[in-house]
Design an enzyme around this catalytic site. Structure first.
Site, short mmCIF file in Angstrom:
data_model
loop_
_atom_site.label_atom_id
_atom_site.label_comp_id
_atom_site.label_asym_id
_atom_site.label_seq_id
_atom_site.Cartn_x
_atom_site.Cartn_y
_atom_site.Cartn_z
N ARG A 45 6.73 -13.29 6.85
CA ARG A 45 6.47 -12.18 7.65
C ARG A 45 4.90 -11.85 7.82
NH1 ARG A 45 9.24 -7.53 8.24
NH2 ARG A 45 10.49 -8.19 5.96
N CYS A 74 11.52 -9.16 -1.60
CA CYS A 74 10.41 -9.42 -0.45
C CYS A 74 9.15 -9.53 -1.47
CB CYS A 74 10.21 -8.31 0.23
SG CYS A 74 8.85 -8.12 1.46
N CYS A 106 -3.38 6.88 -6.26
CA CYS A 106 -2.56 5.78 -7.07
C CYS A 106 -3.41 5.44 -8.31
CB CYS A 106 -2.44 4.48 -6.22
SG CYS A 106 -1.38 3.28 -7.13
N CYS A 126 -6.76 -1.54 -1.60
CA CYS A 126 -6.24 -0.76 -1.24
C CYS A 126 -6.93 0.57 -1.03
CB CYS A 126 -5.01 -0.34 -2.34
SG CYS A 126 -3.75 0.55 -1.89
N CYS A 176 -6.19 -1.82 -7.39
CA CYS A 176 -6.15 -2.75 -6.51
C CYS A 176 -7.61 -2.78 -5.54
CB CYS A 176 -4.90 -2.83 -5.59
SG CYS A 176 -3.57 -2.66 -6.76
N CYS A 179 14.36 -1.16 2.78
CA CYS A 179 13.38 -1.76 1.77
C CYS A 179 12.47 -0.66 1.25
CB CYS A 179 12.72 -2.67 2.68
SG CYS A 179 11.31 -3.84 1.57
N CYS A 188 11.13 0.26 6.02
CA CYS A 188 10.41 -0.08 4.50
C CYS A 188 9.68 0.92 4.28
CB CYS A 188 9.52 -1.26 4.74
SG CYS A 188 10.39 -2.52 5.30
N1 SAM Z 1 2.02 0.64 -4.82
C1 SAM Z 1 3.00 -0.52 -4.61
C2 SAM Z 1 2.56 -1.58 -5.03
O1 SAM Z 1 1.44 -1.84 -4.84
O2 SAM Z 1 3.41 -2.62 -5.59
C3 SAM Z 1 3.55 -0.41 -3.26
C4 SAM Z 1 2.81 -0.20 -2.06
S1 SAM Z 1 1.32 -1.14 -1.88
C5 SAM Z 1 0.28 -0.58 -0.59
C6 SAM Z 1 2.26 -2.93 -1.09
C7 SAM Z 1 1.29 -4.06 -0.62
O3 SAM Z 1 0.64 -3.58 0.58
C8 SAM Z 1 0.37 -4.30 -1.76
O4 SAM Z 1 0.83 -5.02 -2.76
C9 SAM Z 1 -0.55 -5.35 -0.93
O5 SAM Z 1 -0.26 -6.86 -0.89
C10 SAM Z 1 -0.43 -4.54 0.56
N2 SAM Z 1 -1.60 -4.12 0.85
C11 SAM Z 1 -2.24 -2.92 0.60
N3 SAM Z 1 -3.10 -2.62 1.03
C12 SAM Z 1 -3.54 -3.59 1.87
C13 SAM Z 1 -4.70 -3.82 2.84
N4 SAM Z 1 -5.65 -3.12 2.68
N5 SAM Z 1 -4.60 -4.95 3.56
C14 SAM Z 1 -3.66 -6.07 3.34
N6 SAM Z 1 -2.59 -5.64 2.44
C15 SAM Z 1 -2.73 -4.58 1.76
FE1 SF4 Z 2 -1.46 1.63 -5.91
FE2 SF4 Z 2 -2.38 0.45 -3.50
FE3 SF4 Z 2 -2.12 -0.99 -5.89
FE4 SF4 Z 2 -0.04 -0.13 -4.71
S1 SF4 Z 2 -1.45 -1.49 -3.90
S2 SF4 Z 2 -0.48 -0.13 -6.72
S3 SF4 Z 2 -0.50 1.77 -3.83
S4 SF4 Z 2 -3.61 1.02 -5.54
#
Ligand code: SAM
Ligand code: SF4
Ligand code: DTB
Length: 332
Positions: free
Chosen positions: A262, A190, A55, A62, A59, A130, A99
């Site tokens: 949730r 959501c 990606c 992530c 973040c 979702c 989802c």
């Molecule tokens: N890439 C898209 C986005 O970020 O909008 C969708 C997938 S992203 C993995 C969805 C959500 O998962 C993130 O916004 C975050 O809140 C949550 N998330 C991701 N990694 C996480 C982690 N290690 N621990 C807790 N929540 C996590």
């Molecule tokens: Fe990409 Fe992870 Fe951020 Fe979603 S949460 S935008 S998958 S880096």
């Protein structure tokens, strides 16, 4: 208009809730919960990562960001049949919502068409759908709605004040814009966040204000506990006091009385007793199934055993109705 549904929360007011004696806070949350929901029912959704890793966003929590060195293997967009097989299995296990998550900054129009096919296929199985695909423009949200999508997940993740410590490749305002597009298209929203990233209590209050002061409350509010993934910048951050997590759930319940709250990522690390407190505080929805997107979830056997011990029932029917909401409102 229901006077309990408010959109004018101030941070100080929310901090006052978070500061209440624990028993008083939980009592209020439980009262609110009972006024809007059957307290012995939980809604369950199952997750599938349909496109994993690489990606472009950064973040800090992530596993899927190309900016971090994690052990995750990237995968292409899954074929339709594989997605439908996973949805069928989730349905057999008792999930009512499926989802699908993709590690994109935003979908291309071609990707969106493929996801729309998946949505149509999962709907045809009689499940709610979702997806979470990153940022959407107005037209993309409308195309997903036309495909029959029920919910779009897009988290604010944290407060506007703390956001820049976690993500630098997109702005908070861009997140809010996507939520506007999703709402305008008539999709259920959501949206929630992550706790335990090193944020302060004021940040948690501020994030809840952002969610509750949206023009209408998200129908579903996922509260994740950070899953610490080795190789990400947030690996090793100080763990959050479990009771502070419970307090935040209770406060979310009081502020967004008719929304599903949730209990999301991080349940594997939680004791049964902590989860029980979260249910008492008003959490009434969870991710069910052995995997989240790229990390393990609490095992289904453990969940089923806990539900039995608590007399909790999984919602059997597909919930597509919107909770009653006041729409006219003002932001603070
Ligand atoms: N890439 C898209 C986005 O970020 O909008 C969708 C997938 S992203 C993995 C969805 C959500 O998962 C993130 O916004 C975050 O809140 C949550 N998330 C991701 N990694 C996480 C982690 N290690 N621990 C807790 N929540 C996590
Ligand atoms: Fe990409 Fe992870 Fe951020 Fe979603 S949460 S935008 S998958 S880096
Ligand atoms: C949400 O708030 N939590 C889910 C879902 N929405 C998409 C994702 C949790 C991801 C946890 C880390 C992982 O498995 O990669």
């Amino acid at each position: 208009m229901n006077p309990e549904i408010r959109h004018d929360w101030s941070q100080d007011e929310v901090l006052a809730l978070l500061d209440l004696p624990f028993n008083d806070l939980l009592y209020r949350a439980q009262e609110t919960h009972r006024a809007h929901f059957d307290p012995n029912r939980v809604q369950v959704s199952t997750l599938l990562s349909i496109k994993t890793g690489a990606c472009p966003e950064d973040c800090g929590y992530c596993s899927q960001s190309a900016h971090h060195e994690t052990t995750l293997e990237r995968e292409r967009l899954l074929p339709l049949e594989e997605v439908l097989a996973a949805a069928r299995a989730a349905k057999e296990q008792g999930a009512t919502r499926f989802c699908m998550g993709a590690a994109w900054r935003n979908p291309t129009d071609r990707n969106l068409e493929t996801v729309a096919e998946m949505v149509r296929g999962v709907k045809a199985l009689g499940m709610e759908t979702c997806v979470t695909l990153g940022m959407l423009d107005r037209e993309q949200a409308q195309r997903l709605k036309a495909a029959g999508l029920d919910y779009y997940n897009h988290n604010l993740d944290t407060s506007p004040e703390f956001y820049g410590e976690v993500i630098t490749t997109r702005t908070y305002q861009e997140r809010l814009d996507t939520l506007d597009h999703v709402r305008e298209a008539g999709l259920n929203v959501c949206s929630g966040g992550i706790l335990g990233m090193g944020e302060s209590r004021r940040d948690r209050a501020s994030m809840l204000c952002q969610l509750a002061n949206l023009p209408s409350h998200p129908e579903s509010v996922p509260i994740n506990l950070l899953v610490q993934v080795e190789g990400t910048p947030l690996y090793g951050v100080e763990k959050l006091d479990p009771l502070e997590f419970v307090r935040t759930i209770a406060t979310a319940r009081i502020m967004m009385p008719a929304s599903y709250v949730r209990l999301s990522a991080g349940r594997q690390e939680m004791s049964d007793e902590m989860q029980v407190l979260c249910f008492f505080a008003g959490a009434n929805s969870l991710f069910y199934g052995d995997r989240l997107l790229t990390t393990d979830n609490a095992e289904t056997d453990r969940d089923l055993q806990l539900f039995r011990r608590l007399g909790l029932r999984m919602e059997q029917h597909v919930q597509t109705e919107k909770p009653p909401q006041g729409r006219a409102c003002h932001r603070v």
